[in-house]
Structure formats: structure tokens, C-alpha cells
Scaffold this active site. Structure first.
Site, PDB file in Angstrom:
ATOM      1  N   CYS A  41       0.850  -1.186   0.000  1.00 50.15           N
ATOM      2  CA  CYS A  41       0.000   0.000   0.000  1.00 50.15           C
ATOM      3  C   CYS A  41       0.893   1.246   0.000  1.00 50.15           C
ATOM      4  O   CYS A  41       2.075   1.171   0.332  1.00 50.15           O
ATOM      5  CB  CYS A  41      -0.834  -0.049   1.272  1.00 50.15           C
ATOM      6  SG  CYS A  41      -1.930   1.334   1.532  1.00 50.15           S
ATOM      7  N   THR A  43       0.885   3.482   2.169  1.00 48.26           N
ATOM      8  CA  THR A  43       1.361   3.614   3.553  1.00 48.26           C
ATOM      9  C   THR A  43       2.669   2.843   3.757  1.00 48.26           C
ATOM     10  O   THR A  43       3.588   3.312   4.412  1.00 48.26           O
ATOM     11  CB  THR A  43       0.294   3.055   4.533  1.00 48.26           C
ATOM     12  OG1 THR A  43      -0.945   3.659   4.232  1.00 48.26           O
ATOM     13  CG2 THR A  43       0.658   3.331   5.972  1.00 48.26           C
ATOM     14  N   HIS A  46       5.577   4.706   2.416  1.00 45.85           N
ATOM     15  CA  HIS A  46       6.020   5.744   3.363  1.00 45.85           C
ATOM     16  C   HIS A  46       6.920   5.112   4.431  1.00 45.85           C
ATOM     17  O   HIS A  46       7.951   5.669   4.804  1.00 45.85           O
ATOM     18  CB  HIS A  46       4.828   6.398   4.085  1.00 45.85           C
ATOM     19  CG  HIS A  46       4.006   7.308   3.224  1.00 45.85           C
ATOM     20  ND1 HIS A  46       4.496   8.494   2.737  1.00 45.85           N
ATOM     21  CD2 HIS A  46       2.740   7.218   2.774  1.00 45.85           C
ATOM     22  CE1 HIS A  46       3.543   9.089   2.020  1.00 45.85           C
ATOM     23  NE2 HIS A  46       2.475   8.323   2.025  1.00 45.85           N
ATOM     24  N   CYS A  98     -11.425   0.282  19.660  1.00 45.92           N
ATOM     25  CA  CYS A  98     -11.470  -0.081  21.084  1.00 45.92           C
ATOM     26  C   CYS A  98     -12.821  -0.641  21.509  1.00 45.92           C
ATOM     27  O   CYS A  98     -12.914  -1.436  22.426  1.00 45.92           O
ATOM     28  CB  CYS A  98     -11.099   1.128  21.945  1.00 45.92           C
ATOM     29  SG  CYS A  98     -12.396   2.399  22.046  1.00 45.92           S
TER      30      CYS A  98
HETATM   31 ZN   LIG Z   1      -3.604  -0.147   2.400  1.00 46.53          ZN
HETATM   32 ZN   LIG Z   2     -13.100   3.397  20.049  1.00 45.63          ZN
END
Ligand SMILES: [Zn+2]
Ligand SMILES: [Zn+2]
Length: 348
Positions: A41, A43, A46, A98
Site C-alpha cells: 500500500c 502507507t 512511506h 477499542c
Molecule cells: Zn492499504
Molecule cells: Zn473506540
């Protein structure tokens, strides 16, 4: 203990390291996935290059295994796992939320305040195995080959961006013909957009945009008046919708300037640093509706993505331009550094 090949970000500089590591053991709420395909990707690029963004975002996480786009088979399940079983083919929703913050409790898990991102904050998918919470495991249709299913995540980003508002009958500018951009073009066409205008500064990438259904392509090289080209293509009215998938200040400002007053701007691009925008004149007085798009809605976007794949209206196979062995991952990064390919898939 069983060992696996894995790809690590070890040092705070460009590059990666291939290492043998122990196969992880799933916690009670996790599955162990045997990776059949993983893909690179933006990302990851990077992180590989260790640019300013990576230094700030990941500096304290190294050493760790990166990568997050994946398709594999569940080989082991913790005792509280539900809805996914050994033998299932799965991909990963990379936002590990979370479950208790305001956003999570109001249907916005994708922007959870305490989110952990797979392969960014946790050990990721550039390995022969990975563990993943069962809630983040998306069960794939076994008819979709692993090397195709791994590219679902960027398609999901495109789905989230495109369907942030109305599409049918609209004229749409799509800036940035990376994998997400070309998926966005294909989705707009599949959903009945009247005219899709693709903009990029790379000839090869624009060609992909055309292949994926763009009606008009604009080469944003020096000396080209991008704004004029778009206004000409929209009968002087401007586009109804502007999708920013380039992460470039010029693309942002050109896109806003060529949006008709009252139009919709959906921004997924990640910009290297802050830049100047004339908010008063370009956005406020022109009544532009502007929204930031992060990740995929969990899990509305995944169901929509699955529906588009099933319908055959989106051909993800065409997106995969290179396939290498996981051990040849450096070759994959070379291809992307040269901006030659679209999706590079790695198979263990
Ligand atoms: Zn990705
Ligand atoms: Zn959360």
C-alpha cells in the site's frame, strides 16, 4: 517453536529487513491467519522510505513487522472467537477499534479515538502468518483468489469516498490515479455517473484511469491548464463531485476551483504538510460541502465492496500488475518507487 519468514522495519532509515520470527499465537479473541497473499500500500511505501510522516507516526513502534493488505486462511482460532472458523478465507479490516469510546459507540468505529492500525501500530501482514481480532476478520468468498482478495482494502477506501454522496447522473472529477483512484473511477461508472474526469501527472497512471472507465483524462503536467480542461469538459459549469485521492495541494485547489457551487468534495488524500486554501472565497461563499474520509465504514463499506465484487462490475484482477514471492519484496518496492505498477502482490 515454529518459525516464519517476516518483513521487518528495524532501523530508522530507508529499507526493510527479512527475518525468521516465531509464528505468533492467537489470543482468546484472535485468529491465526496463514497469509496466502499480501499487497503493498502507499502507507507501506512511506514506511519503507522512512519519510517525515513515517518518522512521526511510527518512530516509536520499531522494530516491528509491517504490511496490512492481506488475504489468507484461518488456521487457528482463540476460544472466544465468533463468526469466523478455521478454514475460512479472510481479509483484514485494518482499523482495530477499542469498542468503548464515543465514536465506537455511535457507529463510527473507523474513527475510533483509540484505534490501532494493523501493520502500523501492531505486527502486520508481510509475513507467513499473522494474528488478528476476530471482529476485524472479513470472510471472503472462496471463489475470489487470494491474490485478488488482498486488493479489497484500497477498493474499500474508494467505495467509502465515492459513496460519501450521490453519484448517479453526476459529473465527477477524480484526482490521483493510484490504485484507489482507478477503483474510484470504476465505481463511479458502475454506479451511473454521467461523466468521470481522471486527473494525474503520470501518463501510465492516466492510462489505467482510462482502462477503468474514465470518460476524460487530463494530464496535469507543467504548462497544462488543468482548470480550463475540466471547465471545458463540464460545459463551463464545473463538476458536481470532486474526489481528492492524490494528496497534493495543487490537486486540492484545482478540484475545489472546478467544482460547481453547491458541489461535494470528498477528500481521502494524505497531504505531506499543511498548505494554503482560500476557505472564504473558494469554499464558504460557493457553498461547497467538504468531508474528510478515513478508512472504511465498519462494516457498511465492506458489504458494499463485496456486492460490487460479486456483481462483476469491478474487475480487481486488472489492478494487480505485479506478483512476487514475499522474499522478493524489495523488487515490489522498486516497482512502486518508479511508479510503474498499480498493485504489487506478494505471495509467501
Ligand atoms: Zn492499504
Ligand atoms: Zn473506540
Amino acid at each position: 517453536m515454529e518459525k516464519m519468514l517476516s518483513v521487518w522495519k528495524t532501523h530508522p532509515k530507508e529499507g526493510l529487513e527479512l527475518k525468521d520470527a516465531p509464528v505468533p499465537d492467537p489470543k482468546d479473541d484472535e485468529v491465526l491467519i496463514q497469509v496466502k497473499a499480501t499487497s503493498i500500500c502507499g502507507t507501506d511505501l512511506h514506511i519503507y522510505k522512512w519519510d517525515e510522516w513515517a518518522q512521526k507516526r511510527i518512530g516509536k513502534n520499531i522494530p516491528y513487522i509491517f504490511g496490512h493488505e492481506v488475504s489468507g486462511e484461518v488456521v487457528k482460532a482463540g476460544k472466544s472467537v465468533k463468526g469466523v472458523s478455521v478454514g475460512d478465507h479472510v481479509s483484514a479490516e485494518t482499523h482495530i477499534s477499542c469498542g468503548y469510546c464515543y465514536q465506537c459507540k455511535t457507529g463510527n468505529e473507523h474513527i475510533c479515538q483509540n484505534v490501532k492500525i494493523l501493520g502500523v501500530d501492531t505486527n502486520g501482514a508481510f509475513a507467513e502468518y499473522l494474528t488478528l481480532p476476530y471482529r476485524n476478520s472479513w470472510v471472503n468468498d472462496k471463489k475470489i483468489p487470494h491474490w485478488v482478495a488482498t486488493a479489497q482494502e484500497p477498493l474499500g477506501n474508494a467505495v467509502h469516498t465515492v459513496f460519501d454522496g450521490e453519484v448517479a447522473g453526476k459529473t465527477i472529477t477524480v484526482f490521483g490515479m493510484g490504485p484507489i483512484g482507478v477503483c474510484a473511477v470504476a465505481l463511479c461508472k458502475a454506479a451511473g455517473a454521467e461523466k468521470v474526469i481522471a486527473i494525474d501527472n503520470h501518463e501510465g497512471r492516466l492510462k489505467f484511469g482510462k482502462d477503468f472507465g474514465a470518460d476524460v483524462t487530463v494530464m496535469a503536467s507543467d504548462g497544462v491548464d488543468v482548470r480550463k480542461e475540466i471547465m471545458d469538459a463540464t460545459n463551463g459549469l464545473g463538476a458536481d463531485v470532486f474526489l481528492e485521492l492524490a494528496g497534493a495541494p495543487k490537486a486540492f485547489n484545482d478540484g475545489i476551483a472546478t467544482l460547481r457551487p453547491g458541489g461535494r468534495a470528498s477528500i481521502l488524500g494524505v497531504f505531506p504538510k499543511p498548505f494554503e486554501v482560500d476557505v472564504t472565497n473558494d469554499i464558504v461563499f460557493r457553498g461547497i460541502r467538504l468531508s474528510g474520509i478515513n478508512g472504511r465504514k465498519m462494516y457498511d463499506t465492506w458489504y458494499k465492496t463485496q456486492a460490487f465484487l460479486r456483481s462483476g462490475k469491478i474487475n480487481l484482477e486488472k489492478l494487480v500488475t505485479h506478483r512476487f514471492k514475499l522474499s522478493e519484496i524489495e523488487k515490489g518496492f522498486d516497482v512502486l518507487k518508479r511508479r510503474e505498477g498499480m498493485k504489487v502482490v506478494l505471495e509467501p
